[in-house]
Design an enzyme around this catalytic site. Structure first.
Site, PDB file in Angstrom:
ATOM      1  N   TYR A 188       0.816  -1.209   0.000  1.00 63.05           N
ATOM      2  CA  TYR A 188       0.000   0.000   0.000  1.00 63.05           C
ATOM      3  C   TYR A 188       0.856   1.269   0.000  1.00 63.05           C
ATOM      4  O   TYR A 188       0.518   2.263  -0.635  1.00 63.05           O
ATOM      5  CB  TYR A 188      -0.887   0.041   1.251  1.00 63.05           C
ATOM      6  CG  TYR A 188      -2.096  -0.855   1.224  1.00 63.05           C
ATOM      7  CD1 TYR A 188      -3.115  -0.648   0.292  1.00 63.05           C
ATOM      8  CD2 TYR A 188      -2.259  -1.873   2.144  1.00 63.05           C
ATOM      9  CE1 TYR A 188      -4.245  -1.446   0.279  1.00 63.05           C
ATOM     10  CE2 TYR A 188      -3.386  -2.682   2.144  1.00 63.05           C
ATOM     11  CZ  TYR A 188      -4.375  -2.466   1.205  1.00 63.05           C
ATOM     12  OH  TYR A 188      -5.490  -3.254   1.186  1.00 63.05           O
ATOM     13  N   SER A 219      -1.877  -5.632  -7.384  1.00 60.17           N
ATOM     14  CA  SER A 219      -1.912  -4.660  -6.291  1.00 60.17           C
ATOM     15  C   SER A 219      -2.501  -5.294  -5.045  1.00 60.17           C
ATOM     16  O   SER A 219      -3.203  -6.316  -5.109  1.00 60.17           O
ATOM     17  CB  SER A 219      -2.758  -3.455  -6.680  1.00 60.17           C
ATOM     18  OG  SER A 219      -4.142  -3.797  -6.650  1.00 60.17           O
ATOM     19  N   ASP A 220      -2.211  -4.698  -3.907  1.00 63.69           N
ATOM     20  CA  ASP A 220      -2.984  -5.011  -2.714  1.00 63.69           C
ATOM     21  C   ASP A 220      -4.386  -4.431  -2.921  1.00 63.69           C
ATOM     22  O   ASP A 220      -4.613  -3.595  -3.801  1.00 63.69           O
ATOM     23  CB  ASP A 220      -2.310  -4.428  -1.465  1.00 63.69           C
ATOM     24  CG  ASP A 220      -2.683  -5.185  -0.198  1.00 63.69           C
ATOM     25  OD1 ASP A 220      -3.726  -5.874  -0.199  1.00 63.69           O
ATOM     26  OD2 ASP A 220      -1.941  -5.091   0.792  1.00 63.69           O
ATOM     27  N   TRP A 221      -5.315  -4.864  -2.089  1.00 62.06           N
ATOM     28  CA  TRP A 221      -6.725  -4.524  -2.298  1.00 62.06           C
ATOM     29  C   TRP A 221      -6.961  -3.029  -2.107  1.00 62.06           C
ATOM     30  O   TRP A 221      -6.664  -2.473  -1.049  1.00 62.06           O
ATOM     31  CB  TRP A 221      -7.585  -5.357  -1.361  1.00 62.06           C
ATOM     32  CG  TRP A 221      -8.078  -6.643  -1.973  1.00 62.06           C
ATOM     33  CD1 TRP A 221      -9.362  -7.111  -1.949  1.00 62.06           C
ATOM     34  CD2 TRP A 221      -7.318  -7.629  -2.696  1.00 62.06           C
ATOM     35  NE1 TRP A 221      -9.441  -8.322  -2.619  1.00 62.06           N
ATOM     36  CE2 TRP A 221      -8.208  -8.654  -3.092  1.00 62.06           C
ATOM     37  CE3 TRP A 221      -5.986  -7.738  -3.075  1.00 62.06           C
ATOM     38  CZ2 TRP A 221      -7.800  -9.764  -3.834  1.00 62.06           C
ATOM     39  CZ3 TRP A 221      -5.567  -8.847  -3.816  1.00 62.06           C
ATOM     40  CH2 TRP A 221      -6.479  -9.845  -4.189  1.00 62.06           C
ATOM     41  N   ALA A 223      -5.318  -0.643  -3.506  1.00 64.48           N
ATOM     42  CA  ALA A 223      -4.067   0.110  -3.394  1.00 64.48           C
ATOM     43  C   ALA A 223      -3.777   0.989  -4.601  1.00 64.48           C
ATOM     44  O   ALA A 223      -2.849   1.799  -4.555  1.00 64.48           O
ATOM     45  CB  ALA A 223      -2.898  -0.851  -3.171  1.00 64.48           C
TER      46      ALA A 223
END
Length: 779
Positions: A188, A219-221, A223
């Site tokens: 993030y 990506s992270d959720w 992000a």
């Protein structure tokens, strides 16, 4: 590609749902299902409800499993999780996590392997191999420098290049080299001012070009802020989906840059909003799509990465509502218990109080709410719904003749006077006590960092009262990361149980009773005080910035270098038996390039006790003293050796010349200076048993890039430069600086080369020195 509209192409770079990618049969892309990890398959069917998931085996948390230092065991756990993924229709597991434990207060420390990148990278590589051997993609995360939960979506991690390379990227590099993960998740946070999902140097320059990574980057959720910027930087997939606004923005960006042949300015973009939003004819859309092949390598790369991942993973063969088969659940429950026992660390055993064999303990007091209501995992996205759960109390009641239980503390972990008195009374009436203390979930979870090392209020008083009532007390710490142990002189024995998964109850009793000889070793130092930690003044950060001011001196690198005593050092762990080290030897295997040289160092390990046991052999490298400030020792290799009583085994570890190196910011590469290095076998970072010298005659790595502003001392280390300097600077002056016999010599050695024109104007000019510097640099 000519079969797709520009909107379809834009949509492919985002998820279809919270847990799946989009399919596109026209170009051979299938939809893929993913699940949180890394301690098991946390398959949830509702992105908004993370409290429920399909029952699956809750293996020990990464931190607990890492304490085994057992590469083979970690690989077995990865393979077992993959089998559950296959049965539950999951093709991508979101793990392992291998961020460095910069501070013991990090909220997700229980999800990470170590404070050391070598342990992290090697064990993560093993987990990846086990998982992917069964056709399930591993997703290493969170790349990079995601070491706190404080403002984790906006924090800017300010990390110098040397620290980044040696500490925070090294574990990822090792895991990619040894495990070859099929997917990677960005962090993030920002790294030096740029969001990690939009960090072109990180994702393309280092990850893909330098390391040769060929997997999918997601990506992270939530992000991703700007998907076009992320795609250009190297991201392949934005998660979660659907993301209609970002799909539309990406389609607009694609249309703009396709038709202009370059990225448009924000003004040009604004004037085209209405036109792009209007309906297009199919033929026009297809023509635009064809042009993407020439103008959008980022989109081409993203689609190729999705296709490759789909080819690598095993196809789904079950429905979304599937549950684990009973044979798989039973077998993996046994493995979870074995892994939990391997990760338990014996921290103290005064007068060999442990093991508490049932034949010698008629009455056992079991104290602590965690004994009845197990805390076996951390909170957040890795939280599991276990297939089975064993409590320590139930296991004790099966193995001891008489067991008395006292609550000790409340659900929130705090103990009051009545609970303490009741526990002390139970302890006084028993022959021995097993006391479980630690942190409740409210103190340790994803989403926030801890604020203190302290146990919950009243638990230290509980320990004191119980130990006063019964000297034969063993304390088990149930927590995902270090806690304060200022009470450690009181109990006869201390075990660090960690967060050990659904088999934690049986595992703890196996160690306590002696059925299992403890073999765990700490992968995170236990400091005396939080004020002693190297990042104390910089963690977790201020406002939206975290400065990594401690540099490479993370964890034991700091404690051992500056002589700060810890409660329990990195690599520490006792056994019910004893081990000795003897007869080290070194073999050098030379290579054409010095940086490819390998060193094989071996040593005899002997079990001198009367029980079978497993020793964790740790190899550290101690560099010679130079002007570059380096840790006094750094872990570079390890292995486990299981030995019968009286058995001797010769173990061998291999390191490379790279393991002697630091990141030299002058040349932008890993380098090692000539000198005598010590290869040290240790039982932990503070207990070195044997040291073997290794002489490095020449520098490893490129020579530093020098210019007219480099110091005279640096120039005098380059032999070709000295000969050229003699043509413009008096020879006797140069010789004097090389010998350094006068007090003022160091002052002149620190002066930039260009300033010599002011000392010897009759011999040279600034322009001549600049020319000379360019001449040497070109060589």
């Amino acid at each position: 590609m000519n079969k797709l509209t520009i909107q379809q192409i834009a949509a492919l770079s985002s998820g279809a749902t919270a847990w799946s990618t989009r399919s596109c049969p026209e170009i051979g892309i299938s939809d893929l299902t993913m699940s949180d990890g890394p301690h098991g398959v946390r398959k949830t069917l509702d992105a908004a409800n993370l409290d429920y998931s399909i029952p699956a085996t809750a293996f020990p948390t990464t931190a607990c499993l890492a304490n085994s230092w057992d590469v083979e065991l970690v690989e077995q756990v990865g393979a077992a999780i993959a089998r559950e993924c296959r049965e539950l229709g999951v093709q991508i597991l979101l793990g392992p996590g291998l961020n460095i434990k910069r501070s013991p207060l990090g909220g997700r420390n229980f999800e990470y392997y170590a404070e050391d990148p070598v342990v992290s990278g090697i064990l993560a590589g093993a987990f990846i191999r086990g998982l992917q051997s069964n056709g399930v993609a591993a997703t290493i995360k969170h790349f990079a420098a995601n070491n706190a939960e404080y403002h984790r979506m906006t924090i800017n991690a300010v990390v110098d290049e040397r620290t980044l390379r040696e500490i925070y990227l090294r574990g990822f590099e090792i895991a990619i080299n040894t495990g070859k993960p099929w997917a990677l998740m960005t962090a993030y946070n920002k790294l030096n001012g740029q969001y990690c999902s939009e960090h072109e140097r990180l994702l393309t320059g280092i990850l893909r070009q330098e390391w040769g990574y060929d997997g999918l980057i997601m990506s992270d959720w939530t992000a991703v802020d700007s998907r076009p910027a992320a795609l250009v930087a190297g991201l392949d997939l934005e998660m979660p989906g659907p993301s209609p606004h970002n799909d539309q923005n990406t389609a607009e960006w694609l249309a703009e840059t396709t038709e202009t042949g370059a990225r448009t300015t924000s003004e040009q973009h604004a004037t085209r909003q209405q036109e792009i939003a209007s309906d297009r004819k199919t033929a026009s859309q297809q023509q635009t799509s064809l042009a993407l092949q020439e103008h959008h390598p980022a989109v081409q790369r993203s689609i190729a990465a999705l296709r490759k991942l789909g080819e690598r993973v095993a196809p789904r063969t079950v429905s979304a509502a599937a549950s684990l088969s009973m044979p798989t659940a039973a077998a993996n429950h046994e493995l979870a218990g074995t892994a939990a026992a391997a990760g338990i660390v014996l921290l103290k055993n005064h007068h060999r109080t442990l093991p508490l064999e049932p034949d010698t303990v008629a009455r056992l007091a079991v104290i602590g709410r965690f004994a009845r209501e197990p805390r076996f995992q951390g909170g957040g996205s890795s939280q599991m719904n276990p297939t089975s759960l064993q409590s320590t109390l139930a296991e004790a009641e099966q193995q001891y003749q008489a067991v008395q239980y006292a609550e000790g503390y409340s659900t929130d972990g705090t103990a009051d006077r009545a609970q303490i008195d009741q526990a002390a009374h139970a302890a006084a009436a028993a022959d021995a006590v097993l006391l479980l203390v630690g942190l409740p979930e409210s103190c340790e979870s994803e989403g926030f960092d801890r604020t203190s090392l302290a146990l919950p209020a009243g638990q230290s008083e509980l320990i004191a009262a119980v130990c006063a009532a019964q000297p034969r007390t063993v304390v088990a710490i149930v927590a995902g990361s270090p806690v304060a142990t200022d009470w450690r002189d009181l109990p006869a024995g201390i075990l660090y149980a960690g967060l050990a998964g659904q088999g934690s109850g049986r595992a703890l009793l196996d160690v306590v009773t002696g059925r299992c000889n403890p073999r765990g070793r700490l992968t995170e130092s236990f400091p005396e005080r939080i004020e002693d930690t190297p990042c104390y003044l910089n963690f977790p950060g201020e406002h939206t910035e975290a400065r990594y001011g401690e540099g490479v001196f993370v964890g034991y690198r700091y404690y051992e270098t500056v002589g700060v005593k810890t409660a329990f050092p990195f690599g520490f762990g006792l056994s019910y038996t004893e081990f000795t080290y003897s007869d080290p030897s070194l073999t050098t295997v030379s290579a054409i390039l010095p940086q490819d040289t390998t060193y094989r160092i071996s040593v005899n390990i002997t079990n001198t006790g009367d029980r079978e046991g497993t020793e964790v052999v740790q190899l550290y490298v101690s560099p010679p003293a130079t002007r570059i400030r380096r840790p006094v020792r750094e872990l570079r290799g390890f292995c486990t050796a299981r030995l019968e009583p009286g058995e001797t085994r010769r173990v061998e570890l291999t390191i490379t010349a790279r393991d002697l190196c630091y990141w030299d910011t002058r040349c932008g590469c890993f380098a090692a200076d000539p000198g005598t290095y010590q290869l040290q076998f240790g039982r932990n970072a503070a207990d070195i048993r044997h040291s073997y010298p290794l002489e490095l005659p020449h520098r490893i790595g490129r020579a530093p890039v020098l210019d007219e502003w480099s110091s005279m001392g640096e120039w005098l280390q380059v032999e070709p430069a000295v000969r050229l300097l003699e043509t413009v600077i008096p020879e006797e002056f140069l010789k004097r600086l090389q010998s350094g016999t006068r007090p003022t010599d160091q002052m002149f050695r620190n002066m930039p080369l260009k300033k010599m024109a002011q000392l010897f104007p009759e011999r040279t000019t600034p322009q001549q020195l600049v020319k000379l510097a360019r001449q040497v640099g070109s060589r």
